[in-house]
Write an enzyme that holds these catalytic residues in place. Structure first.
Site, PDB file in Angstrom:
ATOM      1  N   SER A 103       0.838  -1.198   0.000  1.00 49.51           N
ATOM      2  CA  SER A 103       0.000   0.000   0.000  1.00 49.51           C
ATOM      3  C   SER A 103       0.870   1.242   0.000  1.00 49.51           C
ATOM      4  O   SER A 103       0.389   2.358  -0.133  1.00 49.51           O
ATOM      5  CB  SER A 103      -0.890   0.018   1.237  1.00 49.51           C
ATOM      6  OG  SER A 103      -0.096   0.022   2.396  1.00 49.51           O
ATOM      7  N   HIS A 147      -4.030  -4.530  -3.983  1.00 50.99           N
ATOM      8  CA  HIS A 147      -3.890  -4.276  -2.540  1.00 50.99           C
ATOM      9  C   HIS A 147      -5.072  -4.820  -1.736  1.00 50.99           C
ATOM     10  O   HIS A 147      -6.188  -4.336  -1.869  1.00 50.99           O
ATOM     11  CB  HIS A 147      -3.732  -2.761  -2.315  1.00 50.99           C
ATOM     12  CG  HIS A 147      -3.646  -2.398  -0.876  1.00 50.99           C
ATOM     13  ND1 HIS A 147      -4.399  -1.401  -0.302  1.00 50.99           N
ATOM     14  CD2 HIS A 147      -2.900  -2.917   0.131  1.00 50.99           C
ATOM     15  CE1 HIS A 147      -4.108  -1.317   0.978  1.00 50.99           C
ATOM     16  NE2 HIS A 147      -3.211  -2.231   1.270  1.00 50.99           N
ATOM     17  N   GLU A 164      -7.906  -2.960  -3.738  1.00 48.84           N
ATOM     18  CA  GLU A 164      -7.612  -1.795  -4.577  1.00 48.84           C
ATOM     19  C   GLU A 164      -6.709  -2.233  -5.736  1.00 48.84           C
ATOM     20  O   GLU A 164      -5.668  -2.870  -5.514  1.00 48.84           O
ATOM     21  CB  GLU A 164      -6.943  -0.696  -3.744  1.00 48.84           C
ATOM     22  CG  GLU A 164      -7.916  -0.059  -2.755  1.00 48.84           C
ATOM     23  CD  GLU A 164      -7.269   0.933  -1.797  1.00 48.84           C
ATOM     24  OE1 GLU A 164      -7.891   1.956  -1.493  1.00 48.84           O
ATOM     25  OE2 GLU A 164      -6.144   0.672  -1.330  1.00 48.84           O
ATOM     26  N   ASN A 183      -6.530   3.622   2.772  1.00 49.42           N
ATOM     27  CA  ASN A 183      -5.518   3.922   3.795  1.00 49.42           C
ATOM     28  C   ASN A 183      -5.346   5.422   4.028  1.00 49.42           C
ATOM     29  O   ASN A 183      -5.019   5.840   5.131  1.00 49.42           O
ATOM     30  CB  ASN A 183      -4.168   3.312   3.424  1.00 49.42           C
ATOM     31  CG  ASN A 183      -4.067   1.868   3.881  1.00 49.42           C
ATOM     32  OD1 ASN A 183      -4.929   1.391   4.606  1.00 49.42           O
ATOM     33  ND2 ASN A 183      -3.027   1.181   3.457  1.00 49.42           N
TER      34      ASN A 183
END
Ligand code: 3HC
Length: 274
Positions: A107, A128, A140, A179
């Site tokens: 990430s 991700h 993701e 995130n």
């Protein structure tokens, strides 16, 4: 995360090789997955037959070249250090078939930072997952400027076939979408604690009981790893140069003491060995 990603792909019907340099880690991975799958079978998430056939599709190995040479899709989940990832991508590129996509679960490290270690930058992207990967739905899919449409489409299709929900980013940014939001919350939680406003426990309780989050930000850091959190903050700081992006003093202290959360037995909370 690698072991759980492997299991998710095996549950989706794929033959998967879980690779690590350390045979003890692989043994731990096998044991953890066995006990998690036993619990899921007890709760009815999967049938015994589904769990057993997924296990039959899983292989654990310390040997890279052989499995890489027959792989269609590789998901890397090694330590968040760019040099380690670049070395691995270069090795994978030498052995994997030409059509294979090489994805990183990182990430923090966007795929363009590893793509040029290969001769196939168009077949490199971020895929991700979220922790715990066996449970969390979102994946993701992040394109780098060289990622081809075919690579993005394959990754989106793979995400769906393993019963996950793709969120596509057409542009690389550190931290991606989820995130970025999570870290804003985390930073505020650490600030409130450092300023002596509230305890770790009470801040977590507020997030659970006032905001409906399944876990408070400190519990969640212990689950995802304070080491990962530290590397993420350092990457943001290196990218922006803004001192506000540096990891908080207390996070640095915990990182230096090896208090990484559940995996090390201590983080924001203690996790005595059973
Ligand atoms: N690994 C695998 N499975 C786990 C797990 C773990 N560490 N912890 C719990 N589970 C499973 C349980 O086995 C159970 O599965 P089942 O329903 O099939 O039986 C299911 O999760 C629910 O577990 P519990 O009933 O024991 O507990 P909860 O209902 O509290 O759920 C949780 C646990 C799923 C972890 C939930 O608290 C949660 O969603 N927490 C927030 C997680 C989150 O925000 N993740 C994102 C983190 S950010 C990230 O990963 C980004 C990365 O880049 C760092």
């Amino acid at each position: 995360m690698g072991r759980q990603i492997g299991m998710v792909c095996a549950l989706g019907g794929y033959s998967v090789t879980v690779w690590d340099i350390d045979p003890d880690m692989l043994e731990q991975a096998r044991e953890e997955l066995r006990s998690r799958m036993d619990r899921r079978v007890e709760k009815g998430t999967e049938t015994r037959a589904q769990a057993d056939s997924a296990f039959e599709r899983l292989t654990f190995t310390t040997e890279l070249e052989g499995p890489a040479s027959t792989a269609d899709y590789v998901i890397e989940a090694v330590v968040e250090k760019v040099d380690v990832k670049r070395d691995l991508f270069a090795r994978l590129d030498r052995h994997a078939p030409e059509h294979a996509v090489l994805a990183t679960n990182s990430s923090t490290i966007v795929s363009s930072r590893v793509a040029d270690a290969t001769n196939r930058p168009d077949r490199v992207c971020n895929m991700h997952f979220f922790n715990p990967a066996l449970v969390m739905q979102c994946v993701e899919v992040v394109r780098n400027p060289q990622t081809s449409d075919a690579t993005a489409e394959t990754t989106i299709e793979l995400t769906r076939r393993i019963n996950r929900t793709p969120v596509v980013l057409n542009k690389e940014i550190t931290g991606f979408v989820a995130n970025r939001i999570l870290h804003a919350l985390r930073d505020e939680a650490i600030r409130l604690y450092e300023d002596g406003v509230s305890s770790v426990e009470d801040i977590d309780t507020a997030c659970r009981t006032a905001l409906g989050h399944p876990m408070g930000p400190f519990e969640l850091q212990d689950l995802t790893g304070l080491d990962v959190g530290y590397y993420v903050k350092m990457a943001r700081f290196e990218e922006s140069g803004d001192p506000a992006d540096k990891p908080a003093r207390i996070l640095v202290e915990k990182f230096e003491k090896g208090e990484f959360g559940r995996k090390s037995g201590k983080g924001w909370y203690d996790y005595p060995k059973k």
